[in-house]
Design an enzyme around this catalytic site. Sequence first.
Site, PDB file in Angstrom:
ATOM      1  N   GLY A  13       0.828  -1.206   0.000  1.00 36.77           N
ATOM      2  CA  GLY A  13       0.000   0.000   0.000  1.00 36.77           C
ATOM      3  C   GLY A  13       0.856   1.246   0.000  1.00 36.77           C
ATOM      4  N   THR A 142       5.094   1.981   6.065  1.00 42.41           N
ATOM      5  CA  THR A 142       3.763   1.413   6.266  1.00 42.41           C
ATOM      6  C   THR A 142       2.948   2.327   7.155  1.00 42.41           C
ATOM      7  OG1 THR A 142       2.463  -0.344   7.267  1.00 42.41           O
ATOM      8  CG2 THR A 142       4.689  -0.102   8.092  1.00 42.41           C
ATOM      9  N   ASP A 144       0.588   1.362   8.699  1.00 40.58           N
ATOM     10  CA  ASP A 144       0.147   0.555   9.838  1.00 40.58           C
ATOM     11  C   ASP A 144       1.102   0.669  11.027  1.00 40.58           C
ATOM     12  OD1 ASP A 144      -2.111  -0.294   8.529  1.00 40.58           O
ATOM     13  OD2 ASP A 144      -1.135  -2.049   7.668  1.00 40.58           O
ATOM     14  N   ARG A 192      -5.413  -3.108  10.055  1.00 38.43           N
ATOM     15  CA  ARG A 192      -6.021  -4.435  10.014  1.00 38.43           C
ATOM     16  C   ARG A 192      -5.732  -5.205  11.297  1.00 38.43           C
ATOM     17  NH1 ARG A 192      -7.537  -7.259   4.928  1.00 38.43           N
ATOM     18  NH2 ARG A 192      -7.025  -5.303   3.906  1.00 38.43           N
ATOM     19  N   GLU A 245     -10.535  -0.652  11.070  1.00 38.12           N
ATOM     20  CA  GLU A 245     -11.166  -1.623  10.166  1.00 38.12           C
ATOM     21  C   GLU A 245     -10.934  -3.059  10.640  1.00 38.12           C
ATOM     22  OE1 GLU A 245      -9.339  -1.493   6.257  1.00 38.12           O
ATOM     23  OE2 GLU A 245      -7.335  -1.703   7.085  1.00 38.12           O
ATOM     24  N   LEU A 296      -8.422   7.850   1.261  1.00 36.47           N
ATOM     25  CA  LEU A 296      -8.251   9.282   1.501  1.00 36.47           C
ATOM     26  C   LEU A 296      -7.183   9.515   2.570  1.00 36.47           C
ATOM     27  CD1 LEU A 296     -11.931  10.648   1.592  1.00 36.47           C
ATOM     28  CD2 LEU A 296     -10.513  10.111  -0.399  1.00 36.47           C
ATOM     29  N   ARG A 298      -4.554   7.724   3.509  1.00 39.56           N
ATOM     30  CA  ARG A 298      -3.146   7.429   3.250  1.00 39.56           C
ATOM     31  C   ARG A 298      -2.594   8.186   2.048  1.00 39.56           C
ATOM     32  NH1 ARG A 298      -3.286   1.144   0.961  1.00 39.56           N
ATOM     33  NH2 ARG A 298      -3.176   1.763  -1.229  1.00 39.56           N
TER      34      ARG A 298
END
Lengths: 417, 417
Positions: A13, A142, A144, A192, A245, A296, A298
């Site tokens: 991503g 990342t 994340d 995630r 999410e 939006l 990221r």
Amino acid sequence: MKGRNAFYAQSGGVTAVINASACGVIETARKHPDKIGKVYAGLNGIVGALSEELVDTSLESDADIAMLRYTPAGAFGSCRLKLADPQVDSRGFERLIDVFKAHDIGYFFYNGGGDSADTCFKVSQLSTLMGYPVQAIHIPKTIDNDLPLTDNCPGFGSVAKYVAVSTLEASFDVRAMSKTSTRIFVFEVMGRHAGWIAAAGGLAADYGIPVVILFPEIEFNEAKFLERVDENVKRFGFCTIVVSEGCKYPNGKFIADQGARDVFGHAHLGGAAPILANMIRQKLGHPFHWAVANYLQRSARHLASAVDVQQAYELGSAAVELALQGRNSVMATIERISDDPYQYRIGTADLKDVANVEKYMPVSFISGDGFGITDDCRSYLRPLIQGEDYPQYINGMPRYITLKNRLVKQKLGPFSI
Amino acid sequence: MKGRNAFYAQSGGVTAVINASACGVIETARKHPDKIGKVYAGLNGIVGALSEELVDTSLESDADIAMLRYTPAGAFGSCRLKLADPQVDSRGFERLIDVFKAHDIGYFFYNGGGDSADTCFKVSQLSTLMGYPVQAIHIPKTIDNDLPLTDNCPGFGSVAKYVAVSTLEASFDVRAMSKTSTRIFVFEVMGRHAGWIAAAGGLAADYGIPVVILFPEIEFNEAKFLERVDENVKRFGFCTIVVSEGCKYPNGKFIADQGARDVFGHAHLGGAAPILANMIRQKLGHPFHWAVANYLQRSARHLASAVDVQQAYELGSAAVELALQGRNSVMATIERISDDPYQYRIGTADLKDVANVEKYMPVSFISGDGFGITDDCRSYLRPLIQGEDYPQYINGMPRYITLKNRLVKQKLGPFSI
């Protein structure tokens, strides 16, 4: 004497600042033409190496490369592709080495998350075994924020800023509407497995906003959740919910799971917000609005964190410096020295220690009730969202660069996995 | 001599710039203490007038009032409340006049959309009939941009900028991911009846992005839509869809309608994006991501249009000037003089001509295939998103003001509708 060429690829991503890392790699390499020849970028990430679609970045002007610092997403294209384990099927890695050999590539800069750290590690190992040693350096990226051995990951700070600011702004909106209409705002953000992004929504609580955060690390308890939301509505007149999410029921099912799967077979998430909003309406009766930020958040270079942009650039630059120092199989990292004033230095971690390790939120960052963040978490997050680094605007729109991306002439035959 | 007091209220959905209008009203009124005494603001809009909850804005410092220009949402609270038709039940309007009389209020500044223009008109008429004439001036505000007789409405330009920039940024993201994963990005924006906001997504097409827009003005044709999306994916490798929440099937059913209703019984929209995304996956097989911006788009003061902020301020200021000129039952408007260079002046419209008229997108603004915007539309939109007007940031977060909102001592008994 001209140095060997370098290969750079973006993986997984993309983010608001991954191109700042690309900018750091290319600008730093250009300062050392004696040691690094051309920087080739993989068109669509590692796919471009396998298919021998190499972007010749030397054909891009200095001015255009400088613009990468301000441009979101992956300027050369990224991909979601994990090479097969070479012990099972070594063709992918062998092809990489063949392409590197054909184009005199001696440096491999791989810009991504956990999977790409693993690939980077294997390239370093296998290239040596195959008699064509390539220096493989990983550049963390990342949103994340789940890579180990680095204090934080480029991309995260900007998403955190976006989520913190958006949570604050939308909460001001709900507060203004709450007397006669909307009392609930549910804001779904990415993450995630780890709740780092959702945690950033907690920074809005410093401005008098009642925020309930749902982390993937905490099992979703519907009764406790509804009770907390209702308490906030009774006390403040409204409540903002920031939901990751990846938030799950105790049985492991994602709140957002509606059955769709991505190309890896992972659950295709997105949709926890409407489910929670409807749950609140049915059980508590409060009128709601909800938003799902998805890409939006990221890609929001317009609201990037200046610290994040700078670190992304520095890590790209550091990767090249590490290569020039003869290092191999390492990841450039951020080492935090102090929170306030914020100070950090660039360090390194061995790739063998990075691959396939996920960093979750520390327990000490989540408040006892599981719905908020602690002061330790605030101290961690605050420096990462510092500063604004606005793109130039022309006619009201940000000036983002689309590179020419001209490909190097192919030397090998076609390849398919 | 001290002037009569003024009443200011915010109505309906709040915006990134409605507080700039409040700032214009209060700062301009403060310059004329001989003609305007205090500015009282309705706590939660017109509800505050009915319940006699009047915020005394004279207790807020000049510095704090100046900060309103940079603060999104409704600083005094807004509401969704339409007073009963006085010919059916006149108690609401009578109460308003009673409260105005009790607090020596001679000016009514109402900041809102079509419903509030209607209320404003009726206050002007009924107050005269009731022997307590109040000068009622309407200040336009609506992100939907659907008020007649003004070239545009404050709030719209900032949402348009947010949608145009976000569409561009997310499209860069999808483009980068499209080789191996996401090829479709569906972005749902506001606009129940008029496609003005969705149209702004079309500005991203100027940057090489294939954008398909779904307008409420155009009946949704699934086959034609899927064909166009697939064409874009084949040609560009990806496709961005910007869908208005108000997009409808030929039978009048909203794509987004999942059965929920708001306090007025209107369909509670939100959710067209996931429905379209799943439709594309099932029929075309393309991997997707989707986002629903909802409140984020209208509260995004961090990305406000400088033109929009300025116009919001000027219209608030103009409302006070109009009152001082003895005008009544009018709305301050924007009259466009030229597109490029963009020039405008402040005008007025009679409220009797404004109330209950909705302005849709002109046919000439939507491309022949119904999926895009025309050059006329671009010429209209571009000036409205011009310029950035960033808030100050402290510790990485925007500095937004929360006013003290101290209430005036009540003089009347309680009231309930």
